[in-house]
Structures are given as structure tokens and as C-alpha cells.
Design a protein around this motif. Structure first.
Motif, short mmCIF file in Angstrom:
data_model
loop_
_atom_site.label_atom_id
_atom_site.label_comp_id
_atom_site.label_asym_id
_atom_site.label_seq_id
_atom_site.Cartn_x
_atom_site.Cartn_y
_atom_site.Cartn_z
N ARG A 1 0.81 -1.22 0.00
CA ARG A 1 0.00 0.00 0.00
C ARG A 1 0.85 1.27 0.00
O ARG A 1 0.34 2.36 -0.29
CB ARG A 1 -0.94 0.01 1.20
CG ARG A 1 -2.11 -0.95 1.05
CD ARG A 1 -2.86 -1.15 2.36
NE ARG A 1 -3.49 0.06 2.84
CZ ARG A 1 -3.04 0.79 3.87
NH1 ARG A 1 -1.96 0.43 4.54
NH2 ARG A 1 -3.70 1.86 4.26
N TYR A 2 2.13 1.16 0.31
CA TYR A 2 3.02 2.32 0.20
C TYR A 2 3.26 2.70 -1.26
O TYR A 2 3.76 3.79 -1.54
CB TYR A 2 4.35 2.05 0.89
CG TYR A 2 4.28 2.17 2.39
CD1 TYR A 2 4.36 3.42 3.02
CD2 TYR A 2 4.08 1.06 3.20
CE1 TYR A 2 4.27 3.55 4.39
CE2 TYR A 2 3.99 1.17 4.58
CZ TYR A 2 4.09 2.41 5.17
OH TYR A 2 3.99 2.53 6.54
N PHE A 3 2.90 1.80 -2.18
CA PHE A 3 3.18 2.03 -3.59
C PHE A 3 1.95 1.95 -4.49
O PHE A 3 1.92 2.57 -5.54
CB PHE A 3 4.22 1.01 -4.07
CG PHE A 3 5.47 1.01 -3.26
CD1 PHE A 3 6.42 2.01 -3.41
CD2 PHE A 3 5.71 0.03 -2.30
CE1 PHE A 3 7.58 2.03 -2.64
CE2 PHE A 3 6.86 0.03 -1.54
CZ PHE A 3 7.80 1.04 -1.69
N VAL A 4 0.95 1.19 -4.08
CA VAL A 4 -0.26 1.03 -4.89
C VAL A 4 -1.46 1.06 -3.93
O VAL A 4 -1.54 0.24 -3.01
CB VAL A 4 -0.26 -0.30 -5.67
CG1 VAL A 4 -1.49 -0.41 -6.55
CG2 VAL A 4 1.01 -0.44 -6.51
N THR A 5 -2.38 1.98 -4.15
CA THR A 5 -3.54 2.09 -3.26
C THR A 5 -4.55 0.99 -3.55
O THR A 5 -4.50 0.31 -4.58
CB THR A 5 -4.22 3.45 -3.41
OG1 THR A 5 -4.89 3.51 -4.67
CG2 THR A 5 -3.22 4.60 -3.31
N LEU A 6 -5.51 0.87 -2.65
CA LEU A 6 -6.61 -0.10 -2.80
C LEU A 6 -7.88 0.56 -3.34
O LEU A 6 -8.96 -0.04 -3.28
CB LEU A 6 -6.91 -0.76 -1.45
CG LEU A 6 -5.79 -1.62 -0.85
CD1 LEU A 6 -6.19 -2.10 0.53
CD2 LEU A 6 -5.46 -2.79 -1.76
N ASP A 7 -7.75 1.75 -3.90
CA ASP A 7 -8.92 2.50 -4.33
C ASP A 7 -9.78 1.75 -5.33
O ASP A 7 -11.01 1.91 -5.36
CB ASP A 7 -8.50 3.84 -4.94
CG ASP A 7 -7.88 4.77 -3.91
OD1 ASP A 7 -8.00 4.48 -2.70
OD2 ASP A 7 -7.27 5.79 -4.30
N ARG A 8 -9.17 0.94 -6.17
CA ARG A 8 -9.92 0.24 -7.22
C ARG A 8 -10.25 -1.20 -6.82
O ARG A 8 -10.67 -1.99 -7.66
CB ARG A 8 -9.12 0.25 -8.53
CG ARG A 8 -8.89 1.65 -9.09
CD ARG A 8 -8.17 1.61 -10.42
NE ARG A 8 -7.98 2.95 -10.97
CZ ARG A 8 -7.39 3.22 -12.13
NH1 ARG A 8 -6.93 2.20 -12.88
NH2 ARG A 8 -7.25 4.46 -12.56
N HIS A 9 -10.05 -1.51 -5.58
CA HIS A 9 -10.28 -2.89 -5.11
C HIS A 9 -11.07 -2.85 -3.79
O HIS A 9 -10.52 -3.05 -2.71
CB HIS A 9 -8.94 -3.60 -4.92
CG HIS A 9 -8.17 -3.73 -6.21
ND1 HIS A 9 -7.32 -2.75 -6.67
CD2 HIS A 9 -8.14 -4.74 -7.13
CE1 HIS A 9 -6.78 -3.14 -7.82
NE2 HIS A 9 -7.26 -4.33 -8.12
N PRO A 10 -12.37 -2.59 -3.88
CA PRO A 10 -13.17 -2.38 -2.67
C PRO A 10 -13.26 -3.60 -1.76
O PRO A 10 -13.25 -3.44 -0.54
CB PRO A 10 -14.56 -2.02 -3.23
CG PRO A 10 -14.57 -2.54 -4.64
CD PRO A 10 -13.16 -2.40 -5.12
N ALA A 11 -13.35 -4.80 -2.31
CA ALA A 11 -13.43 -5.99 -1.45
C ALA A 11 -12.12 -6.20 -0.69
O ALA A 11 -12.13 -6.57 0.48
CB ALA A 11 -13.76 -7.23 -2.30
N VAL A 12 -11.01 -5.93 -1.36
CA VAL A 12 -9.71 -6.05 -0.68
C VAL A 12 -9.61 -4.99 0.42
O VAL A 12 -9.12 -5.26 1.52
CB VAL A 12 -8.54 -5.90 -1.67
CG1 VAL A 12 -7.20 -6.05 -0.96
CG2 VAL A 12 -8.65 -6.94 -2.78
#
Length: 221
Positions: A175-186
Motif C-alpha cells: 500500500r506504500y506504492f499502490v492504493t486499494l482505491d480500485r479494489h473495494p473488497a480487498v
């Protein structure tokens, strides 16, 4: 006595979280994440000079997947592990070890953004590629967690396990490099598992590797 050799915000956090969840007696020996991990004394514990290393009953272990399997089989085969004849055993093994796939891409990003001190050493193309590979890993997690199966609040249908710890720690780092914005279940799953007291106990007390909250890829010229 169990001794965990640990550096904050590294793969050894995965083992630290698991040990807290197991509620067993253990001791933590902190190491700086630097060239001291190449000292001969430490190399006798982990020949590649990496954390974690685990000392238990006079024996030494390294590699988080192996450590996770051993600790679960010994101390929690049914709650955090899954026995060989359990319906979820195969899935447990897959997701425990999939954590390392995520971590390898995160390690490459950590090297690009942090370990390489001079800007001319860094590659925006590598940054972009590795961030895209992390996002692909998120896709796999999203597909798993959004499957309409009853009680799929965790990686396994049968409930919380070390698979959540292993993958959850990998996602904590990525998460320091890629957000979870497009992965709601994750994102929902991650919020759920990181509410656990054992997760909080595994967080660094005095800083770790990352000085920023987020490191986006550099633009490719």
C-alpha cells in the motif's frame, strides 16, 4: 523460548503478527535493516542475510512461508493453520505463499524508491511495471474476496487464518506504492483484519523503512 530476528516494516513483520496471534511466549531481537544483516553471525541464522530468522528449540529457521507453516502446524493447526485433511488446506497453502509474490514486487519498488540513493540509479519504467504487477495481485485478491460465497470475510471460507496474516502483511507493505482505491473488497477485508490487536502489536514503534505515506511511480519520459 522462541526468538524472532526482526526489522520493522519488513517481511519479518509477518512472523511477528503471527506470533502475537498465536499467543505464545517469544522474544524479539531487533536488527537495523542495513549491511549488518550481512555479518557472519547473522548469516549463520539466515544465509541470504534477510529477515526474519527464527530460533526455536535450538534450531534455526528462515523464509516466512516455512516459518508460518511450522508455527501453525505446531501451535495452532486448526485455528490459524489448516490440517492436511481440511477442505481449506489447499487454499490455505496457496494464499500463505501468494503473499511472497506480492512481497517480491514490493521489494523491487522499495529498492527503486528507497534503497537506491541516487536518482540516476532509479528507473521510472521499473517503478511503473512493478506497481502494475502489484495491482494485478490485488486483482487476484479482489476476485477471491468478492466471490459470493457465504462467510467470505477472509481468505478462506472457514474463517480467519494465517493466510490472512501472510497476505495482509504483504498488502500492508504494498500500500506504500499502490492504493486499494480500485479494489473495494480487498479494502474492506484489509480494514477488517487490521483491526485485530495482534496487527497493532506488529507495527513499528519508532519508525521503519518508509518515511513517506505513499511513493507513486515516477512519470516515464
Amino acid at each position: 523460548m522462541i526468538t524472532l530476528h526482526h526489522s520493522p516494516q519488513t517481511r519479518s513483520m509477518r512472523t511477528l503478527w503471527l506470533l502475537h496471534e498465536l499467543d505464545v511466549e517469544f522474544h524479539v531481537k531487533l536488527h537495523a535493516f542495513d549491511k549488518s544483516l550481512r555479518d557472519p553471525e547473522y548469516l549463520s541464522l539466515s544465509p541470504a542475510g534477510r529477515v526474519p530468522a527464527l530460533e526455536i528449540d535450538g534450531e534455526r529457521m528462515f523464509e516466512t512461508g516455512a516459518i508460518t507453516q511450522y508455527l501453525c502446524e505446531r501451535f495452532s493447526p486448526d485455528r490459524l493453520g489448516r490440517p492436511v485433511n481440511a477442505p481449506d488446506r489447499m487454499a490455505w497453502l496457496v494464499w500463505v505463499h501468494f503473499a511472497e509474490t506480492i512481497s517480491q514486487h514490493t521489494a523491487a519498488l522499495t529498492q527503486q524508491h528507497i534503497a537506491l540513493r541516487e536518482d540516476h540509479m532509479r528507473s521510472p519504467i521499473v517503478m511503473k511495471l512493478e506497481a502494475a504487477r502489484v495491482a494485478k495481485c490485488y486483482d487476484a485478491l479482489e476476485a477471491r474476496l468478492s466471490t459470493p460465497i457465504e462467510n467470505r470475510d477472509y481468505m478462506l471460507t472457514s474463517g480467519f487464518s494465517a493466510a490472512d496474516i501472510s497476505v495482509g502483511q504483504a498488502v500492508y507493505m504494498s500500500r506504500y506504492f499502490v492504493t486499494l482505491d480500485r479494489h473495494p473488497a480487498v479494502s474492506e477485508w484489509y480494514d477488517r483484519i487490521t483491526e485485530r490487536v495482534s496487527f497493532g502489536k506488529s507495527l513499528p514503534e519508532n519508525g521503519g523503512i518508509y518515511e513517506k505515506d505513499f511513493y507513486p511511480p515516477w512519470p516515464v519520459e
